[in-house]
Design a protein around this motif. Sequence first.
Motif, PDB file in Angstrom:
ATOM      1  N   GLY A  44       0.642  -1.576  -0.218  1.00 37.63           N
ATOM      2  CA  GLY A  44       0.194  -0.063  -0.017  1.00 37.63           C
ATOM      3  C   GLY A  44       0.985   1.334   0.185  1.00 37.63           C
ATOM      4  O   GLY A  44       0.303   1.786   0.839  1.00 37.63           O
ATOM      5  N   GLN A  45       1.768   1.400  -0.551  1.00 37.60           N
ATOM      6  CA  GLN A  45       2.787   2.336  -0.001  1.00 37.60           C
ATOM      7  C   GLN A  45       3.972   2.099  -1.848  1.00 37.60           C
ATOM      8  O   GLN A  45       4.418   0.756  -2.229  1.00 37.60           O
ATOM      9  N   PRO A  46       3.749   3.268  -2.352  1.00 38.91           N
ATOM     10  CA  PRO A  46       5.231   3.553  -3.584  1.00 38.91           C
ATOM     11  C   PRO A  46       6.499   2.967  -2.394  1.00 38.91           C
ATOM     12  O   PRO A  46       7.266   3.549  -1.530  1.00 38.91           O
ATOM     13  N   LEU A  47       7.548   2.328  -2.910  1.00 45.37           N
ATOM     14  CA  LEU A  47       8.320   1.907  -2.950  1.00 45.37           C
ATOM     15  C   LEU A  47      10.011   2.731  -4.035  1.00 45.37           C
ATOM     16  O   LEU A  47      10.791   2.644  -3.557  1.00 45.37           O
ATOM     17  N   PHE A  48       9.785   3.250  -4.729  1.00 39.62           N
ATOM     18  CA  PHE A  48      10.357   3.973  -5.518  1.00 39.62           C
ATOM     19  C   PHE A  48      10.036   5.185  -6.256  1.00 39.62           C
ATOM     20  O   PHE A  48       8.493   4.906  -6.888  1.00 39.62           O
ATOM     21  N   GLU A  49      10.454   6.894  -6.265  1.00 43.52           N
ATOM     22  CA  GLU A  49      10.205   7.090  -7.077  1.00 43.52           C
ATOM     23  C   GLU A  49      10.759   7.559  -8.125  1.00 43.52           C
ATOM     24  O   GLU A  49      11.882   7.427  -8.312  1.00 43.52           O
ATOM     25  N   ARG A  50       9.704   6.890  -9.681  1.00 46.50           N
ATOM     26  CA  ARG A  50      10.154   6.919 -10.716  1.00 46.50           C
ATOM     27  C   ARG A  50      11.232   9.157 -11.233  1.00 46.50           C
ATOM     28  O   ARG A  50      10.082   9.526 -10.953  1.00 46.50           O
ATOM     29  N   GLN A  51      12.050   9.007 -11.395  1.00 49.42           N
ATOM     30  CA  GLN A  51      12.623   9.466 -12.392  1.00 49.42           C
ATOM     31  C   GLN A  51      12.861   9.654 -13.638  1.00 49.42           C
ATOM     32  O   GLN A  51      12.542   8.686 -14.143  1.00 49.42           O
ATOM     33  N   VAL A  56      14.829   5.959  -7.323  1.00 47.13           N
ATOM     34  CA  VAL A  56      15.567   6.640  -6.262  1.00 47.13           C
ATOM     35  C   VAL A  56      14.651   5.666  -4.690  1.00 47.13           C
ATOM     36  O   VAL A  56      12.884   5.942  -4.541  1.00 47.13           O
ATOM     37  N   LEU A  57      14.779   5.241  -3.720  1.00 48.82           N
ATOM     38  CA  LEU A  57      14.185   4.732  -2.876  1.00 48.82           C
ATOM     39  C   LEU A  57      12.857   6.252  -1.982  1.00 48.82           C
ATOM     40  O   LEU A  57      12.915   7.205  -1.780  1.00 48.82           O
ATOM     41  N   THR A  58      12.005   5.549  -1.846  1.00 49.56           N
ATOM     42  CA  THR A  58      10.892   6.586  -0.824  1.00 49.56           C
ATOM     43  C   THR A  58      11.031   6.066   0.459  1.00 49.56           C
ATOM     44  O   THR A  58      12.108   5.163   0.705  1.00 49.56           O
ATOM     45  N   ASP A  59      10.021   7.049   1.715  1.00 52.40           N
ATOM     46  CA  ASP A  59      10.610   6.566   3.167  1.00 52.40           C
ATOM     47  C   ASP A  59      10.141   4.968   3.411  1.00 52.40           C
ATOM     48  O   ASP A  59      10.929   4.849   3.644  1.00 52.40           O
ATOM     49  N   ALA A  60       8.512   4.643   2.703  1.00 54.61           N
ATOM     50  CA  ALA A  60       8.755   2.920   2.021  1.00 54.61           C
ATOM     51  C   ALA A  60      10.215   2.484   1.531  1.00 54.61           C
ATOM     52  O   ALA A  60      10.474   1.255   2.204  1.00 54.61           O
ATOM     53  N   GLY A  61      10.640   2.880   0.850  1.00 53.63           N
ATOM     54  CA  GLY A  61      11.274   1.772   0.017  1.00 53.63           C
ATOM     55  C   GLY A  61      13.110   1.732   1.169  1.00 53.63           C
ATOM     56  O   GLY A  61      13.042   0.712   1.036  1.00 53.63           O
ATOM     57  N   ASN A  62      12.912   3.185   2.016  1.00 54.65           N
ATOM     58  CA  ASN A  62      14.830   2.504   2.605  1.00 54.65           C
ATOM     59  C   ASN A  62      13.980   1.733   3.511  1.00 54.65           C
ATOM     60  O   ASN A  62      15.005   0.942   3.986  1.00 54.65           O
ATOM     61  N   LEU A  63      13.261   1.985   4.645  1.00 57.13           N
ATOM     62  CA  LEU A  63      13.012   0.766   5.558  1.00 57.13           C
ATOM     63  C   LEU A  63      12.331  -0.909   5.114  1.00 57.13           C
ATOM     64  O   LEU A  63      12.850  -1.510   5.601  1.00 57.13           O
ATOM     65  N   LEU A  64      11.928  -1.098   3.465  1.00 56.30           N
ATOM     66  CA  LEU A  64      11.457  -1.767   3.242  1.00 56.30           C
ATOM     67  C   LEU A  64      13.277  -2.791   3.119  1.00 56.30           C
ATOM     68  O   LEU A  64      13.575  -3.922   2.854  1.00 56.30           O
ATOM     69  N   GLN A  65      14.409  -1.790   2.179  1.00 58.28           N
ATOM     70  CA  GLN A  65      15.076  -2.630   2.093  1.00 58.28           C
ATOM     71  C   GLN A  65      16.681  -3.351   2.977  1.00 58.28           C
ATOM     72  O   GLN A  65      17.217  -4.346   2.494  1.00 58.28           O
ATOM     73  N   SER A  66      16.850  -2.260   4.022  1.00 55.78           N
ATOM     74  CA  SER A  66      17.044  -2.365   5.855  1.00 55.78           C
ATOM     75  C   SER A  66      16.170  -3.690   5.975  1.00 55.78           C
ATOM     76  O   SER A  66      17.275  -4.815   5.994  1.00 55.78           O
ATOM     77  N   ARG A  67      15.405  -4.012   5.674  1.00 52.52           N
ATOM     78  CA  ARG A  67      14.429  -5.827   6.657  1.00 52.52           C
ATOM     79  C   ARG A  67      14.650  -6.552   5.459  1.00 52.52           C
ATOM     80  O   ARG A  67      14.783  -7.832   5.878  1.00 52.52           O
TER      81      ARG A  67
END
Length: 295
Positions: A44-51, A56-67
Motif C-alpha cells: 500500500g505504499q510506493p517503494l520507488f520514486e520514478r525519475q 530512488v527509494l521512497t521512505d517506505a522503500g528505505n525501510l523495506l531495503q534494510s529489512r
Amino acid sequence: MDIEQLQQFLKVAELGNFTRAAEVLSISQPALSRSIARLEEELGQPLFERQSRKVVLTDAGNLLQSRAHRIVSLVEDTKAEICDDGESGRVRLGAIPTIAPFFLPEMLSPFAEAFPKAHLTVQEDTTDNLLRRCQQGEIDVAILALPITAKHLEIEPLFEEELLLVLPTEHPLCEKKQIKLADVEPYPFVLLDEAHCLSDNIVTFCRHRSFNPISVERTSQLATVQELVSMNHGVSMIPAMAKNLDTSPRRVYRSLAGTKPTRKIAMTWNPYRFQCKLLERFKEHIRAFSQAYGL
C-alpha cells in the motif's frame, strides 16, 4: 511477498534502474516492473520514486531495503546451514580486476576438482563494490588489495607481491643494469583509472619518495595499460602475477633497485553470516594456494 520479490526489489534499489536490474536478474523489464508493482500494491505504499533516468527509494522503500537484506540473508543462511555437508553448495567469490584473471584460474581449478559438487561463481568488481557486497551477503569471500577500510568484515592478509616496472622494448632505460625510481621520474605513466586501487598503490609509493608520477593516460583494463606501454605511450608498474602471464615480446619487465613497490593481497568475508563447511574449506584452499605467491 516472497523471497524472489525481495531479491528483485533489492537489485533495483542497488542499481537505481529497472533495465539494468532486469539484465542482471535475467528477466524481462516488464516482468520485473510487474513484480515490484505487486509488492507496492500489497504494502500500500510506493517503494520507488520514478525519475527521468533512474529510480530512488521512497521512505517506505528505505525501510523495506534494510529489512529485506536481513530477511534474504536469514533465509539463505538457513538453507545453507540445513544442507551443510561440506561437499556441495554454492560459494560466491569476488575479486578485483587486477587479481581475478591472473590469480583465480590457477587457484580455482584444483578446488573444483576436489569438490565436484560445489558450485563456484566469480564476480569481478572494484574494491568498494566488493566490500559492500560482502557486507550485504551477496558474495561469500572477496580477494582484494590492502588497505581496506570496512566495518563488520573480517580481513586476512594472504601474501605480498612486487609491482614491476614495465617498459616498451626500445625504451632507453632497458639498457641500464639497475633502474632506480629516480630514473623513471622523467617519463610519463600509463595508469588504471581512479576506481582501481592499483593506481593508488603506485602513486602512494612514488609520493613517499618525493616523486609525483605524471599520468598521461588512464584506462579501466590492465591489458590496455600493457598495450599502451608497448606503443610507447609511457611506462607503468604491473603486479608480478600479471607479468607472469605476459608472453608479449613488445614489453620488458624490470625490478626497481632499492626499496621495491609492492601490494598486499588479502581476503575478506562477513563473519556475521553463516560460514558453511564448504566455505571454510574454500578459505583454507585460498590460504594454502597463496603460499606459492609473494616476495
